[in-house]
Design a protein around this motif. Structure first.
Motif: not given
Length: 135
Positions: A53-74
Motif C-alpha cells: 500500500k505504501e509503495k502504491a501510494i508513492k507510485e501514485l503520487e509520482e504519477w500525479y507529479a509527472r502528469q502535472d508536469e506534462k500538463l504544465q509543459k503542454t
C-alpha cells in the motif's frame, strides 16, 4: 428433554476439557506450533500488504507529479503556439493564403501520429499550393 447430536451448552466446556486431556501430547504440540505458524504468516501478510500500500501510494503520487508536469509543459507550449499564431494572423497579405495554410499543415507523412489517412488531402493541398485556382 431435547436431544441433540453435539454437546449441550452446559456440557460444552466439560467435553472440550475432556477432549484436550485425551489428546496425545504430539498432536497438542503440533496444534500449538500450527497456531503459531499461522499467526506468523498472518503477521507477514499484513506487513507485506502495508508495504504494498505504501509503495502504491508513492507510485501514485509520482504519477500525479509527472502528469502535472506534462500538463504544465503542454499548457506552456500551447500558449506559445497560440501567441505565434495570433502574431502571424496580423501579417495578412493578399496572395499569401497558401503559404499560411502550408505552415499549419504537417507535410511529413512519417511524423504524423493521426489514425486517419490524410495523404490525399496532403496531395491536394500541395497541388493547390503549386498551382492555385484562378478565378
Amino acid at each position: 428433554f431435547k436431544e441433540s447430536n453435539g454437546p449441550t451448552d452446559s456440557y460444552a466446556a466439560i467435553s472440550q476439557v475432556d477432549r484436550l486431556q485425551s489428546e496425545p501430547e504430539s498432536i497438542r504440540k503440533w496444534r500449538e506450533e500450527q497456531k503459531e505458524r499461522l499467526e506468523q504468516l498472518d503477521a507477514n501478510s499484513r506487513k507485506q500488504e502495508a508495504e504494498w500500500k505504501e509503495k502504491a501510494i508513492k507510485e501514485l503520487e509520482e504519477w500525479y507529479a509527472r502528469q502535472d508536469e506534462k500538463l504544465q509543459k503542454t499548457k506552456a507550449s500551447n500558449r506559445a503556439a497560440e501567441e505565434a499564431f495570433v502574431n502571424d494572423a496580423e501579417d495578412v497579405f493578399p496572395g499569401t493564403e497558401w503559404e499560411r495554410v502550408a505552415q499549419l499543415c504537417d507535410f511529413n507523412p512519417k511524423s504524423s501520429k493521426q489514425a486517419k489517412d490524410v495523404s490525399r488531402m496532403r496531395s491536394v493541398l500541395i497541388s493547390l499550393k503549386q498551382a492555385p485556382l484562378v478565378r
